[in-house]
Design an enzyme around this catalytic site. Sequence first.
Site, PDB file in Angstrom:
ATOM      1  N   CYS A  51       4.730  -9.493  -0.761  1.00  0.00           N
ATOM      2  CA  CYS A  51       5.266  -8.630  -1.809  1.00  0.00           C
ATOM      3  C   CYS A  51       4.140  -8.001  -2.638  1.00  0.00           C
ATOM      4  O   CYS A  51       4.339  -6.981  -3.297  1.00  0.00           O
ATOM      5  CB  CYS A  51       6.207  -9.411  -2.715  1.00  0.00           C
ATOM      6  N   ARG A  53       0.850  -7.305  -1.323  1.00  0.00           N
ATOM      7  CA  ARG A  53      -0.192  -6.603  -0.564  1.00  0.00           C
ATOM      8  C   ARG A  53       0.248  -6.350   0.873  1.00  0.00           C
ATOM      9  O   ARG A  53       1.068  -7.100   1.430  1.00  0.00           O
ATOM     10  CB  ARG A  53      -1.487  -7.409  -0.556  1.00  0.00           C
TER      11      ARG A  53
END
Length: 434
Positions: A51, A53
């Site tokens: 969430c 990267r």
Amino acid sequence: MSVFVYGINFKTAPVEIREKTVLSGEKLESSLIEIRKKLANINEIFIVSTCNRTEFYYSTSSDASSNLETWLSETSGLSQSTLKDISYQHSADKVIKHFIRVASGLDSQVLGEPQILGQVKESFDKAEDTGCVGKELTSLFQVGIRYAKKIRSETKIGENPVSVAYAAVFLASKIFEDLSSKKALLIGAGETISLVTEHLKKAGIKDLTIANRTLEHAQELAFQQGTDAIHLQDIEEKLSSIDIIVSSTGSEDTILKKRDFEEIMKLRKRNPIFIVDIAVPRDIEASVQEVPNVYLYTIDHLTEVINLNIGKRQQAAEAAEEYVLLGSKTYLQEKRVRSGNVLIKEYRNQVESIRQNELAKIKSLLSFKNNDIETIENFSQSLANKLTHEITTLIRSAIAENNLDLLAELKHLYKLESKSTESPKHKEKNDEPL
């Protein structure tokens, strides 16, 4: 062969942008296969996508960032100009440094969070299962994970809680020596209470009850966590046996008051009660803290703990940078050795080719018995080994010392132009060591 990382993360892009680039589950595996199929100049690749990267670690003999950016643009629906503004790319030793920071939690939104290490391992495993990684990225991964684990185990990067839920349990452990024998009451059924429940269970507490104004919500959360559920109006009859209370509701009215605890403390024979009121407005009447042996903490107390612990983690992060540098040196040393071994093999193959050619000439000119041929074979092999020993030692020494000038001289002198080494132009661009 050069290694690169191309990606976006929470520092460069907001969540509404990041969520468009997330590659997880079956999508991750299919993306790996598609990239290898469409982008021929990428030799190896693995993708870390969470969430916070989406990062592409890849090896190539030529710059593939523009091709990868085009592919991501087509996949995510984001324009290439947008991706150029929010993306970053590292090469050479910066790749291993970045990877160690990511895997250890040094580069996480919550500094030192432990989940990322497992996510990185899982990402690499999927790439390995699809045949998308080889020696180059395997070396990067193995060295990176080794030093990420050292950071986790040998610094205090993850020891101090920096979340509200974890801080609540951390404070409880300061009140009670043995949490496993205590009973907990959790008021509310939201995400914070869910996280507190998980942390309390990890701390060893088995007797947990979730209370909520809407019983169905409490029962749903209790089922997920394997605990009990009651209606909010039934908590009074349980209070006398409860040691820990954590409350986080959206109620505008006070749920528990001073008089409630004055009565139950008599029944408890003044055994302490630990209370954390995370709600705003507060669920627990402030005057409760006046009751002897009742320890009441609010969100402000937790924030103080969190801020203090963030400072401690930042200190640990500074110490962890030493491991990042060590990991980088180790990886580059191993990379030089791998490249050097190719060089040595090429040199020995060259000598062996000369030996075989000269033997063939002698055999064609002279007549030998079988024993004579074997003697000459052994003699030529021994001579070749002795003649190559000094140069082999010199190459190994130059590799260990990263003596690029000497290696260049040796390659020029013996005409060793291995396909595995970079051209001078490519090498200068990426600052890639041998």
